[in-house]
Motif scaffolding. Structure first.
Motif, PDB file in Angstrom:
ATOM      1  N   MET A   1       0.836  -1.203   0.000  1.00 28.36           N
ATOM      2  CA  MET A   1       0.000   0.000   0.000  1.00 28.36           C
ATOM      3  C   MET A   1       0.874   1.257   0.000  1.00 28.36           C
ATOM      4  N   THR A   2       0.363   2.259  -0.621  1.00 26.33           N
ATOM      5  CA  THR A   2       1.065   3.532  -0.647  1.00 26.33           C
ATOM      6  C   THR A   2       0.891   4.239   0.695  1.00 26.33           C
ATOM      7  N   THR A   3       1.908   4.929   1.113  1.00 28.16           N
ATOM      8  CA  THR A   3       1.766   5.745   2.314  1.00 28.16           C
ATOM      9  C   THR A   3       1.838   7.208   1.917  1.00 28.16           C
ATOM     10  N   LEU A   4       1.364   8.034   2.833  1.00 21.12           N
ATOM     11  CA  LEU A   4       1.286   9.454   2.526  1.00 21.12           C
ATOM     12  C   LEU A   4       2.622  10.125   2.830  1.00 21.12           C
ATOM     13  N   ASP A   5       3.558   9.986   1.954  1.00 27.48           N
ATOM     14  CA  ASP A   5       4.857  10.607   2.124  1.00 27.48           C
ATOM     15  C   ASP A   5       5.162  11.409   0.873  1.00 27.48           C
ATOM     16  N   PRO A   6       6.045  12.381   0.976  1.00 26.07           N
ATOM     17  CA  PRO A   6       6.486  13.060  -0.236  1.00 26.07           C
ATOM     18  C   PRO A   6       6.972  12.016  -1.236  1.00 26.07           C
ATOM     19  N   PRO A   7       6.835  12.181  -2.526  1.00 26.91           N
ATOM     20  CA  PRO A   7       6.584  13.452  -3.194  1.00 26.91           C
ATOM     21  C   PRO A   7       5.119  13.730  -3.512  1.00 26.91           C
ATOM     22  N   PHE A   8       4.160  13.026  -2.889  1.00 26.41           N
ATOM     23  CA  PHE A   8       2.765  13.315  -3.182  1.00 26.41           C
ATOM     24  C   PHE A   8       2.375  14.640  -2.537  1.00 26.41           C
ATOM     25  N   LYS A   9       2.368  15.665  -3.330  1.00 30.67           N
ATOM     26  CA  LYS A   9       2.021  17.001  -2.828  1.00 30.67           C
ATOM     27  C   LYS A   9       0.569  17.267  -3.206  1.00 30.67           C
ATOM     28  N   TRP A  10      -0.276  17.152  -2.234  1.00 32.05           N
ATOM     29  CA  TRP A  10      -1.704  17.255  -2.508  1.00 32.05           C
ATOM     30  C   TRP A  10      -2.311  18.564  -2.053  1.00 32.05           C
ATOM     31  N   ARG A  11      -1.627  19.288  -1.180  1.00 36.69           N
ATOM     32  CA  ARG A  11      -2.232  20.500  -0.617  1.00 36.69           C
ATOM     33  C   ARG A  11      -2.245  21.633  -1.633  1.00 36.69           C
ATOM     34  N   ARG A  12      -3.336  22.380  -1.636  1.00 35.61           N
ATOM     35  CA  ARG A  12      -3.446  23.571  -2.471  1.00 35.61           C
ATOM     36  C   ARG A  12      -3.647  24.751  -1.532  1.00 35.61           C
ATOM     37  N   GLU A  13      -2.558  25.419  -1.206  1.00 38.34           N
ATOM     38  CA  GLU A  13      -2.636  26.458  -0.183  1.00 38.34           C
ATOM     39  C   GLU A  13      -1.938  27.755  -0.606  1.00 38.34           C
ATOM     40  N   LYS A  14      -1.555  27.843  -1.878  1.00 38.94           N
ATOM     41  CA  LYS A  14      -0.877  29.066  -2.309  1.00 38.94           C
ATOM     42  C   LYS A  14      -1.677  29.775  -3.391  1.00 38.94           C
ATOM     43  N   LEU A  15      -1.835  31.067  -3.206  1.00 35.09           N
ATOM     44  CA  LEU A  15      -2.483  31.885  -4.229  1.00 35.09           C
ATOM     45  C   LEU A  15      -1.606  31.941  -5.471  1.00 35.09           C
ATOM     46  N   GLY A  16      -2.243  32.083  -6.610  1.00 34.19           N
ATOM     47  CA  GLY A  16      -1.488  32.217  -7.854  1.00 34.19           C
ATOM     48  C   GLY A  16      -1.317  30.927  -8.618  1.00 34.19           C
ATOM     49  N   ALA A  17      -1.825  29.835  -8.072  1.00 33.51           N
ATOM     50  CA  ALA A  17      -1.673  28.533  -8.745  1.00 33.51           C
ATOM     51  C   ALA A  17      -2.706  28.355  -9.857  1.00 33.51           C
ATOM     52  N   GLY A  18      -3.685  29.237  -9.901  1.00 35.82           N
ATOM     53  CA  GLY A  18      -4.686  29.160 -10.963  1.00 35.82           C
ATOM     54  C   GLY A  18      -5.746  28.119 -10.701  1.00 35.82           C
ATOM     55  N   VAL A  19      -6.520  27.860 -11.739  1.00 33.08           N
ATOM     56  CA  VAL A  19      -7.616  26.896 -11.630  1.00 33.08           C
ATOM     57  C   VAL A  19      -7.038  25.495 -11.407  1.00 33.08           C
ATOM     58  N   TRP A  20      -7.705  24.747 -10.541  1.00 30.09           N
ATOM     59  CA  TRP A  20      -7.239  23.386 -10.213  1.00 30.09           C
ATOM     60  C   TRP A  20      -7.149  22.543 -11.493  1.00 30.09           C
ATOM     61  N   GLU A  21      -6.045  21.844 -11.606  1.00 30.73           N
ATOM     62  CA  GLU A  21      -5.794  21.101 -12.854  1.00 30.73           C
ATOM     63  C   GLU A  21      -6.767  19.943 -13.066  1.00 30.73           C
ATOM     64  N   HIS A  22      -7.408  19.484 -11.982  1.00 28.56           N
ATOM     65  CA  HIS A  22      -8.347  18.367 -12.115  1.00 28.56           C
ATOM     66  C   HIS A  22      -9.804  18.824 -11.990  1.00 28.56           C
ATOM     67  N   ARG A  23     -10.021  20.095 -12.164  1.00 28.52           N
ATOM     68  CA  ARG A  23     -11.378  20.644 -12.028  1.00 28.52           C
ATOM     69  C   ARG A  23     -12.365  19.875 -12.909  1.00 28.52           C
TER      70      ARG A  23
END
Lengths: 439, 136
Positions: A1-23
């Protein structure tokens, strides 16, 4: 099973990233709720937090029309809602445990992915992180995981436990000494929590914009009304009468001016949601509810206590972040289900997101208007925690139901194409935007 | 009042040592020219640990707002309930705030906006805490 460790960067917390890529490419295809009990009764093994989580998962899978072998992701929050300071009220130990699978805290007071996978015999799970935040953020984690292709059919489970005894009594709160961060708050009586975080800024809000604490009464009363219209909620199933204005203004204080009815009722329950790709969701039983964005935030006050200016700055930031990633604005949000665990924080969200044009300082006047689900401003149509108990999930389930058109007596009369919901405090947590359509 | 007793750690020891000498000593970032409280391992603004030093402050402030703890969760304070818990902003930097039980101020008779001064209260033998008293 996969564990929640980097490099999975899932958080969206910075302005300027634009529309979510999976919208619009990720969807919620099912949900399920266990019964909502005040506490585990310490004897019924079919009412443990684990048993209730399995039940919620089965309901979510049935709702979507998904079988156990199709599940390849499990995102479950392993922390107990009673919290680290809960002491005797949060853990079963040191009392003797039971026969497996209840031979440890897992399944009794806590539930994690491994325990669920074992008990539910899910053979094909490839994504099951071990460090999962609370539901306000975990829905974003799951949405990002599905969007990124780490899994395709993902159960998201949020258990909320409550055992015998008064909430969060015991543990650190029973100690004579204050260590770590508590050395700065506890000697004066602040034991920590969102009640303390928000009550001081709420007082400052009343001073700054005018009004008194009891101006939140119409909101609290309406939350109870919506709760009584929620078939799975605590109030609707336990003979709780409709709260009246007299009940409210004569109720006892907890942290004056915070009253008992400003606080949600701790419960023992679990809820589950099934996230999948938009493509797969089209072939499932229910119409897909699309994820249009998820966002998270985490702020720290400059000093000991957050103040109104900081709360307004933080919530403004969260609103900009969510709207940017969703590609939407305040006028586009039909259903708005912010967190209401304490009634004193909800106006900060309402005004930051400017739902139905509410600006800073306008909330009390807005509450005094028509916020019923039948009316033009069906604010917090879920009834939230105040109306349903402290499951922290009513906001999500109601949003799904409103967009499906299956909210029953709570179904709003206004347009219901988009829904914004959260379990978050002004300082930390996350938001998720849902849509009836993918774009 | 049988208050909960703070336990100093290596980072906060200079602060509590000063309190025990009836002084209010806050962190000061020489880069940002800014005071800091509570005590942290680095400046919350610029992130520097090296530029953080200590600065004694006068201990004057104002009452911003207050609540009354009627049904708290701390065992040690149960017998005190109800009691005042005020938010005090420091005059030298209103961005710094402190909690205060306002000794001498009757419960729910808190003069919001009134000036306060720091006082020191013994909560255990040899251990003081900083409290705030309304100045009439």
């Amino acid at each position: 099973m996969t564990t929640l460790d980097p490099p999975f960067k899932w958080r969206r917390e910075k302005l300027g990233a634009g529309v979510w890529e999976h919208r619009g490419k990720v969807a919620i295809a099912g949900y399920g709720h266990s019964p909502v009990d005040r506490r585990w009764d310490e004897t019924s093994m079919d009412k443990t937090l684990g048993a209730y989580s399995i039940l919620a998962c089965q309901k979510a899978m049935d709702d979507a029309g998904v079988t156990a072998d199709q599940i390849d992701g499990v995102v479950c929050c392993p922390t107990t809602i009673a919290g680290a300071s809960g002491g005797a009220a949060s853990n079963w130990a040191p009392r003797p445990f039971f026969a497996p699978p209840y031979d440890s805290e897992w399944g009794l007071t806590r539930v994690n992915a491994k325990w669920l996978i074992d008990q539910m015999h899910l053979p094909n799970v490839k994504f099951a992180p071990s460090s999962v935040p609370t539901i306000g953020e975990m829905v974003g984690l799951a949405a990002q995981a599905v969007g990124d292709g780490l899994c395709t059919t993902c159960l998201v489970i949020y258990p909320t436990g409550n055992l015998t005894g008064r909430y969060r009594r015991g543990g650190e709160n029973a100690e004579d000494y204050a260590k770590g961060e508590r050395q700065w708050t506890v000697p004066w009586g602040n034991h920590g929590g969102n009640d303390f975080i928000n009550i001081f800024p709420h007082n400052q809000y009343c001073i700054t914009y005018g009004g008194t604490h009891d101006d939140v009464a119409p909101f609290v009363i309406n939350q109870h009304r919506n709760g009584l219209l929620t078939p799975w909620g605590f109030n609707a199933n336990h003979g709780i009468p409709q709260l009246t204005l007299e009940d409210y203004v004569t109720s006892r204080f907890i942290l004056k001016p915070l009253r008992i009815w400003d606080c949600d009722r701790p419960v023992n329950a679990s809820a589950a949601y099934l996230f999948t790709t938009a493509e797969r969701a089209k072939d499932m039983k229910q119409p897909p509810i699309y994820v249009l964005n998820h966002s998270q935030h985490n702020f720290k006050p400059r000093s000991t206590q957050p103040v109104l200016d900081e709360i307004e700055m933080w919530t403004d930031h969260a609103a900009r972040l969510m709207y940017e990633g969703a590609g939407l604005g305040p006028e586009d949000v039909d259903i708005f289900n912010p967190y209401d665990g304490y009634s004193t924080m909800t106006q900060f969200f309402l005004e930051a997101f400017q739902w139905h044009g509410v600006k800073r300082g306008d909330s009390f006047a807005f509450y005094a208007g028509d916020i019923r689900v039948e009316g033009p401003h069906p604010f917090s149509s879920s009834g939230g925690n105040l109306g349903n108990g402290r499951t922290r999930t009513a906001m999500y389930t109601d949003s799904i139901q409103q967009l499906r058109g299956t909210a029953g007596r709570r179904q709003v009369r206004v347009r219901a194409d988009t829904a914004l919901c959260a379990f978050t405090t002004p300082s930390s947590g996350g938001w998720i935007m849902l849509g009836k359509h993918p774009s | 009042m049988p208050k909960v007793i703070p336990v100093a750690d290596p980072l906060s020891k200079p602060f509590w040592d000063a309190v025990n000498q009836k002084k209010l000593l806050l962190q000061f970032c020489s880069g940002c020219r800014r005071l800091q409280y509570p005590i942290r391992d680095r400046c919350a603004d610029c992130g520097s640990a090296e530029k953080l030093g200590w600065k004694e402050v006068r201990g004057r402030g104002h009452i911003s707002t207050y609540i009354i703890i009627e049904d708290g969760r701390l065992d040690r304070r149960m017998s005190d309930q109800p009691y005042n818990l005020a938010l005090v902003t420091m005059d030298e930097d209103p961005g710094i705030n402190f909690y205060a039980n306002l000794p001498g101020t009757p419960v729910d008779k808190v003069p919001v906006g009134a000036p306060v001064e720091v006082v020191f209260e013994e909560v255990a033998p040899g251990q003081l805490i900083h409290e705030w008293r309304a100045v009439q």
